[in-house]
Design a protein around this motif. Sequence first.
Motif, PDB file in Angstrom:
ATOM      1  N   ALA A   1       0.845  -1.199   0.000  1.00 38.96           N
ATOM      2  CA  ALA A   1       0.000   0.000   0.000  1.00 38.96           C
ATOM      3  C   ALA A   1       0.874   1.240   0.000  1.00 38.96           C
ATOM      4  CB  ALA A   1      -0.921   0.007   1.211  1.00 38.96           C
ATOM      5  N   GLU A   2       0.530   2.181  -0.865  1.00 42.37           N
ATOM      6  CA  GLU A   2       1.226   3.464  -0.866  1.00 42.37           C
ATOM      7  C   GLU A   2       0.773   4.287   0.334  1.00 42.37           C
ATOM      8  OE1 GLU A   2       0.363   5.238  -4.628  1.00 42.37           O
ATOM      9  OE2 GLU A   2       1.944   4.124  -5.671  1.00 42.37           O
ATOM     10  N   PRO A   3       1.634   5.178   0.818  1.00 39.81           N
ATOM     11  CA  PRO A   3       1.239   6.026   1.946  1.00 39.81           C
ATOM     12  C   PRO A   3       0.031   6.893   1.604  1.00 39.81           C
ATOM     13  CG  PRO A   3       3.607   6.174   1.510  1.00 39.81           C
ATOM     14  CD  PRO A   3       3.003   5.436   0.357  1.00 39.81           C
ATOM     15  N   ARG A   4      -0.700   7.272   2.633  1.00 35.12           N
ATOM     16  CA  ARG A   4      -1.826   8.203   2.505  1.00 35.12           C
ATOM     17  C   ARG A   4      -2.925   7.675   1.575  1.00 35.12           C
ATOM     18  NH1 ARG A   4       2.855  10.697   2.550  1.00 35.12           N
ATOM     19  NH2 ARG A   4       2.980  10.763   0.262  1.00 35.12           N
ATOM     20  N   GLY A   5      -3.181   6.371   1.676  1.00 38.93           N
ATOM     21  CA  GLY A   5      -4.341   5.798   1.000  1.00 38.93           C
ATOM     22  C   GLY A   5      -4.264   5.716  -0.499  1.00 38.93           C
ATOM     23  N   GLY A   6      -3.060   5.551  -1.058  1.00 34.91           N
ATOM     24  CA  GLY A   6      -2.900   5.446  -2.499  1.00 34.91           C
ATOM     25  C   GLY A   6      -3.087   4.028  -3.003  1.00 34.91           C
ATOM     26  N   LEU A   7      -2.314   3.674  -4.028  1.00 37.63           N
ATOM     27  CA  LEU A   7      -2.417   2.380  -4.686  1.00 37.63           C
ATOM     28  C   LEU A   7      -2.242   1.218  -3.708  1.00 37.63           C
ATOM     29  CD1 LEU A   7      -2.455   0.745  -7.416  1.00 37.63           C
ATOM     30  CD2 LEU A   7       0.040   0.891  -7.331  1.00 37.63           C
ATOM     31  N   VAL A   8      -3.121   0.225  -3.816  1.00 35.12           N
ATOM     32  CA  VAL A   8      -3.029  -1.011  -3.036  1.00 35.12           C
ATOM     33  C   VAL A   8      -2.923  -2.175  -4.018  1.00 35.12           C
ATOM     34  CG1 VAL A   8      -4.251  -2.581  -1.475  1.00 35.12           C
ATOM     35  CG2 VAL A   8      -4.313  -0.115  -1.063  1.00 35.12           C
ATOM     36  N   THR A   9      -1.970  -3.075  -3.775  1.00 28.06           N
ATOM     37  CA  THR A   9      -1.837  -4.261  -4.612  1.00 28.06           C
ATOM     38  C   THR A   9      -1.926  -5.519  -3.754  1.00 28.06           C
ATOM     39  OG1 THR A   9       0.576  -4.535  -4.465  1.00 28.06           O
ATOM     40  CG2 THR A   9      -0.248  -2.978  -6.114  1.00 28.06           C
ATOM     41  N   VAL A  10      -2.438  -6.571  -4.333  1.00 28.70           N
ATOM     42  CA  VAL A  10      -2.479  -7.894  -3.692  1.00 28.70           C
ATOM     43  C   VAL A  10      -1.900  -8.891  -4.683  1.00 28.70           C
ATOM     44  CG1 VAL A  10      -3.926  -9.700  -2.723  1.00 28.70           C
ATOM     45  CG2 VAL A  10      -4.497  -7.298  -2.297  1.00 28.70           C
ATOM     46  N   SER A  11      -0.880  -9.631  -4.246  1.00 30.09           N
ATOM     47  CA  SER A  11      -0.201 -10.607  -5.111  1.00 30.09           C
ATOM     48  C   SER A  11      -0.382 -12.000  -4.529  1.00 30.09           C
ATOM     49  CB  SER A  11       1.292 -10.282  -5.216  1.00 30.09           C
ATOM     50  OG  SER A  11       1.492  -8.974  -5.689  1.00 30.09           O
ATOM     51  N   VAL A  12      -0.725 -12.934  -5.379  1.00 31.91           N
ATOM     52  CA  VAL A  12      -0.933 -14.326  -4.965  1.00 31.91           C
ATOM     53  C   VAL A  12       0.069 -15.214  -5.693  1.00 31.91           C
ATOM     54  CG1 VAL A  12      -2.559 -16.252  -4.873  1.00 31.91           C
ATOM     55  CG2 VAL A  12      -3.393 -13.896  -4.602  1.00 31.91           C
ATOM     56  N   THR A  13       0.803 -16.004  -4.938  1.00 35.46           N
ATOM     57  CA  THR A  13       1.694 -17.019  -5.493  1.00 35.46           C
ATOM     58  C   THR A  13       1.553 -18.290  -4.661  1.00 35.46           C
ATOM     59  OG1 THR A  13       3.515 -16.124  -4.158  1.00 35.46           O
ATOM     60  CG2 THR A  13       3.399 -15.404  -6.458  1.00 35.46           C
ATOM     61  N   ALA A  14       2.213 -19.346  -5.100  1.00 37.69           N
ATOM     62  CA  ALA A  14       2.178 -20.667  -4.449  1.00 37.69           C
ATOM     63  C   ALA A  14       0.823 -21.351  -4.624  1.00 37.69           C
ATOM     64  CB  ALA A  14       2.549 -20.593  -2.966  1.00 37.69           C
ATOM     65  N   ALA A  15      -0.271 -20.622  -4.421  1.00 36.72           N
ATOM     66  CA  ALA A  15      -1.600 -21.215  -4.587  1.00 36.72           C
ATOM     67  C   ALA A  15      -1.995 -21.320  -6.049  1.00 36.72           C
ATOM     68  CB  ALA A  15      -2.637 -20.387  -3.842  1.00 36.72           C
TER      69      ALA A  15
END
Length: 273
Positions: free
Chosen positions: A197-211
């Motif tokens: 997550a970027e500071p101050r409510g910016g871009l959020v990413t979620v990465s999935v691996t292994a599954a």
Amino acid sequence: MDLNTVVEIRDARTPAPWRPGDAWLGGGTFLFSEPQPHLRRLVDLSRTGWTPAERRPDGSVELAATCTIAALSRFAKELDVPAAPLFEQCCRAFLASFKIWNMATVGGNLCNALPAGPMISLTAALDGTCLLIAQDGGRREAPVADFVTGAGRADLAEGELLRSVTLPAGALGRRTAFRQASLYGLGRSGVLVIGTAEPRGGLVTVSVTAATVRPVRLRFGSAPTASALRAALAAAVGDDEWFDDIHGLAVWRRHMTFRLADEIRGELREAVR
């Protein structure tokens, strides 16, 4: 394990035409772990002298393909960026002996393209870009998330070399959250989810691996709601893309991915308020 079909080891610093049966040799922890009857010659990268890991003037980090897990762990301890804890978390996800830590390389982990590869998890989550060098000297770049195309499959042409992975300064400046699940206390990762997550409510990413058979990256303009995250995950991963092997059934991996992703969503939402 002895590779009794290999008849020559060539120093990578000495150019020579690529031949059928050639393979790049980094740390060798995979090459020497099982029979490789198709190999005839190994091209040794251990004497190239590439700097294992370094911070560039623009704030990005370059990881040489030959950087060992032990070297990466040492480097990360001196790295003063918000994402620094993620390096050690992914190094520890190997659950490997000190012998493996001192031989296994970042490049080898990416090129093997195994779903549980934690260097894939680290570099994909931090927007890593691979630098690839062809046999004729041509260079191209590929995002890590696109470089790994499936379980044991990477976007590599015959004889092409992964030289390094660059992590941009912007990604290193994000807050991170890490979740891992295994069927066993000291087992291979069955699910590994990383949020940034970027500071101050910016871009959020979620990465999935292994599954999953390939890295899955989700981007949101701000912290997503629980329903938005679930919908995005369901749309991003096809039914045939959940990995299924002795380390976890596909249905279990899917369930745990949704659960851990929601935990990460909550952690990052609190962190960026």
